[in-house]
Design a protein around this motif. Sequence first.
Motif, PDB file in Angstrom:
ATOM      1  N   UNK A  83       0.497  -0.722  -0.163  1.00 12.66           N
ATOM      2  CA  UNK A  83      -0.035   0.246  -0.510  1.00 12.66           C
ATOM      3  C   UNK A  83       1.114   1.904   0.090  1.00 12.66           C
ATOM      4  N   UNK A  84       1.858   0.846   0.671  1.00 12.95           N
ATOM      5  CA  UNK A  84       2.909   2.609   0.496  1.00 12.95           C
ATOM      6  C   UNK A  84       3.616   2.690  -0.400  1.00 12.95           C
ATOM      7  N   UNK A  85       3.272   1.958  -1.727  1.00 10.67           N
ATOM      8  CA  UNK A  85       4.038   1.865  -2.830  1.00 10.67           C
ATOM      9  C   UNK A  85       2.728   2.184  -3.536  1.00 10.67           C
ATOM     10  N   UNK A  86       1.948   2.486  -3.134  1.00  7.38           N
ATOM     11  CA  UNK A  86       0.255   2.353  -4.269  1.00  7.38           C
ATOM     12  C   UNK A  86      -0.390   1.165  -4.770  1.00  7.38           C
ATOM     13  N   UNK A  87       0.490   0.217  -4.103  1.00  6.92           N
ATOM     14  CA  UNK A  87      -0.920  -0.909  -4.658  1.00  6.92           C
ATOM     15  C   UNK A  87      -1.427  -1.595  -3.632  1.00  6.92           C
ATOM     16  N   UNK A  88      -2.702  -1.483  -3.982  1.00  6.82           N
ATOM     17  CA  UNK A  88      -3.718  -1.696  -2.867  1.00  6.82           C
ATOM     18  C   UNK A  88      -4.280  -3.351  -3.369  1.00  6.82           C
ATOM     19  N   UNK A  89      -3.698  -3.731  -4.536  1.00  5.14           N
ATOM     20  CA  UNK A  89      -3.946  -5.425  -4.604  1.00  5.14           C
ATOM     21  C   UNK A  89      -5.028  -4.855  -6.471  1.00  5.14           C
ATOM     22  N   UNK A  90      -5.487  -6.048  -6.852  1.00  4.38           N
ATOM     23  CA  UNK A  90      -6.139  -5.965  -8.028  1.00  4.38           C
ATOM     24  C   UNK A  90      -7.868  -6.712  -7.148  1.00  4.38           C
ATOM     25  N   UNK A  91      -8.817  -5.733  -7.734  1.00  2.00           N
ATOM     26  CA  UNK A  91     -10.248  -5.317  -8.077  1.00  2.00           C
ATOM     27  C   UNK A  91     -10.291  -7.814  -8.257  1.00  2.00           C
ATOM     28  N   UNK A 136     -14.253  -8.273  -9.162  1.00  2.00           N
ATOM     29  CA  UNK A 136     -14.589  -7.345  -9.719  1.00  2.00           C
ATOM     30  C   UNK A 136     -14.456  -7.373 -11.479  1.00  2.00           C
ATOM     31  N   UNK A 137     -13.924  -5.941 -11.621  1.00  2.92           N
ATOM     32  CA  UNK A 137     -12.856  -5.395 -12.438  1.00  2.92           C
ATOM     33  C   UNK A 137     -11.872  -5.475 -12.642  1.00  2.92           C
ATOM     34  N   UNK A 138     -11.939  -5.731 -13.662  1.00  4.57           N
ATOM     35  CA  UNK A 138     -10.701  -5.878 -14.806  1.00  4.57           C
ATOM     36  C   UNK A 138      -9.163  -4.793 -14.295  1.00  4.57           C
ATOM     37  N   UNK A 139      -8.725  -4.416 -13.317  1.00  5.38           N
ATOM     38  CA  UNK A 139      -7.757  -3.312 -13.256  1.00  5.38           C
ATOM     39  C   UNK A 139      -7.003  -3.380 -11.918  1.00  5.38           C
ATOM     40  N   UNK A 140      -6.318  -2.787 -11.022  1.00  2.28           N
ATOM     41  CA  UNK A 140      -6.075  -2.496 -10.195  1.00  2.28           C
ATOM     42  C   UNK A 140      -6.820  -1.654  -8.947  1.00  2.28           C
ATOM     43  N   UNK A 141      -7.070  -2.055  -7.860  1.00  2.00           N
ATOM     44  CA  UNK A 141      -7.285  -1.369  -6.204  1.00  2.00           C
ATOM     45  C   UNK A 141      -7.231   0.082  -7.147  1.00  2.00           C
ATOM     46  N   UNK A 142      -6.243   0.259  -6.977  1.00  2.00           N
ATOM     47  CA  UNK A 142      -5.630   1.742  -7.649  1.00  2.00           C
ATOM     48  C   UNK A 142      -6.214   2.791  -8.182  1.00  2.00           C
ATOM     49  N   UNK A 143      -6.057   1.927  -9.855  1.00  2.00           N
ATOM     50  CA  UNK A 143      -6.124   2.537 -11.089  1.00  2.00           C
ATOM     51  C   UNK A 143      -7.655   2.800 -10.640  1.00  2.00           C
ATOM     52  N   UNK A 190     -20.810  -7.020  -4.242  1.00  2.00           N
ATOM     53  CA  UNK A 190     -20.356  -7.812  -5.332  1.00  2.00           C
ATOM     54  C   UNK A 190     -19.007  -9.023  -3.818  1.00  2.00           C
ATOM     55  N   UNK A 191     -19.234  -8.582  -2.872  1.00  2.00           N
ATOM     56  CA  UNK A 191     -17.310  -9.183  -2.159  1.00  2.00           C
ATOM     57  C   UNK A 191     -16.299  -9.033  -2.659  1.00  2.00           C
ATOM     58  N   UNK A 192     -16.583  -7.663  -3.193  1.00  2.00           N
ATOM     59  CA  UNK A 192     -14.889  -7.415  -4.097  1.00  2.00           C
ATOM     60  C   UNK A 192     -13.951  -6.971  -2.723  1.00  2.00           C
ATOM     61  N   UNK A 193     -13.065  -7.620  -1.586  1.00  2.00           N
ATOM     62  CA  UNK A 193     -13.002  -7.253  -0.581  1.00  2.00           C
ATOM     63  C   UNK A 193     -11.981  -6.253  -0.341  1.00  2.00           C
ATOM     64  N   UNK A 194     -10.882  -6.934  -1.781  1.00  2.00           N
ATOM     65  CA  UNK A 194      -9.899  -5.686  -1.730  1.00  2.00           C
ATOM     66  C   UNK A 194     -10.117  -3.800  -2.305  1.00  2.00           C
ATOM     67  N   UNK A 195     -11.194  -4.189  -3.071  1.00  2.00           N
ATOM     68  CA  UNK A 195     -12.498  -3.224  -3.293  1.00  2.00           C
ATOM     69  C   UNK A 195     -11.991  -2.055  -2.502  1.00  2.00           C
ATOM     70  N   UNK A 196     -12.908  -2.553  -0.857  1.00  2.00           N
ATOM     71  CA  UNK A 196     -13.107  -1.879  -0.223  1.00  2.00           C
ATOM     72  C   UNK A 196     -12.556  -1.134   0.943  1.00  2.00           C
ATOM     73  N   UNK A 197     -11.519  -2.527   1.383  1.00  2.00           N
ATOM     74  CA  UNK A 197     -10.152  -2.209   2.077  1.00  2.00           C
ATOM     75  C   UNK A 197      -9.832  -1.227   2.209  1.00  2.00           C
ATOM     76  N   UNK A 198      -9.957  -0.544   0.647  1.00  2.00           N
ATOM     77  CA  UNK A 198      -8.500   0.576  -0.540  1.00  2.00           C
ATOM     78  C   UNK A 198      -9.313   1.458   0.196  1.00  2.00           C
ATOM     79  N   UNK A 199     -11.021   1.880  -0.484  1.00  2.00           N
ATOM     80  CA  UNK A 199     -11.637   2.912   0.122  1.00  2.00           C
ATOM     81  C   UNK A 199     -11.800   3.221   1.777  1.00  2.00           C
ATOM     82  N   UNK A 200     -11.787   2.530   2.426  1.00  2.00           N
ATOM     83  CA  UNK A 200     -11.615   2.218   3.581  1.00  2.00           C
ATOM     84  C   UNK A 200     -10.773   3.107   3.930  1.00  2.00           C
TER      85      UNK A 200
END
Length: 305
Positions: free
Chosen positions: A71-79, A81-88, A267-277
């Motif tokens: 996360x410090x390097x800007x990598x919040x994982x991948x969604x 559901x969506x075909x892209x990274x959480x950060x983007x 949609x239970x897209x937990x990486x996105x929920x975690x990134x928004x939190x």
Amino acid sequence: MLRFTLRRLLLALVVGVAVSAIAFMLLRISGDLAISLAGEDASPADVERIREQYGLNRPIIVQYAEWLWRAVRGDLGRSLFYPESVANLIMSRLPVTLSLAGAGLVIALLISLPLGIIAALKRNTWVDRGALGVAVIGQAMPNFWFGLLMIFFFGLTLGWLPISGSDTWLHFVMPAITLGWFSAPVLMRLTRGGMVEVMTSDYIRTARAKGLPARVVVLKHALRNAIIPVVALCSVQFGNMLSGSVIIETVFALQGIGYLAWEAISRRDFPVVQGILLLVALFYVALTLLADILNAWLDPRIRRG
């Protein structure tokens, strides 16, 4: 001032790390993520495979350390559901939410500051009681209900404004008013209370005795000191607008991070929920830091203390 800023910055970093840990743990304590990702009807072998694939079988401290380093390097994982990274994904939706929250805060201030000042100057009159009545109504009415009323009257009945989407600035008018209307009462009451207290101070009586115009006494001398707690509250209100945009963006179908959060939860897209939190929490920390620095600049007693 520099020493005060550095101390507050260090404290903000500590709080930021603590907030990131809480954001990470919240999803872990809500249940078994492997079962949620695999589905309720998944076999134990499938659940174990998901747990192995996403590293959920490792110690929680190890998972958090690796996630924080990414996360410090800007990598919040991948969604999921969506075909892209959480950060983007978040960055593509963030301008909509920031624009909405910024416009909502401006509207809240345009409503609350004049009403608060006038109510303080006309204390215990029908003007004061009317302003307090507006504040009570504004805070008693849920913002989603107020938004639906605006959609019915200005969108469907009169046809003046679009009721969904974020294509033009007109699409932000009703959502921004809805956010601002809900935040204005508390800012108005705080402005009124500060002005009532300041207007009875000795330096205000001295300014009046010198023959200064009433406009100068109120706006230059009284308001500058009365607005200090309002500045601190504005940072909290802006954070509330960012987090509260989940409801407003859902009502008006605005493609911001609030609507994204609703989609990710459903949609239970937990990486996105975690990134928004994490993002919203860090916004709170940054806004609080900014409010502390601005208050210290407005009132030297704060940084000396």
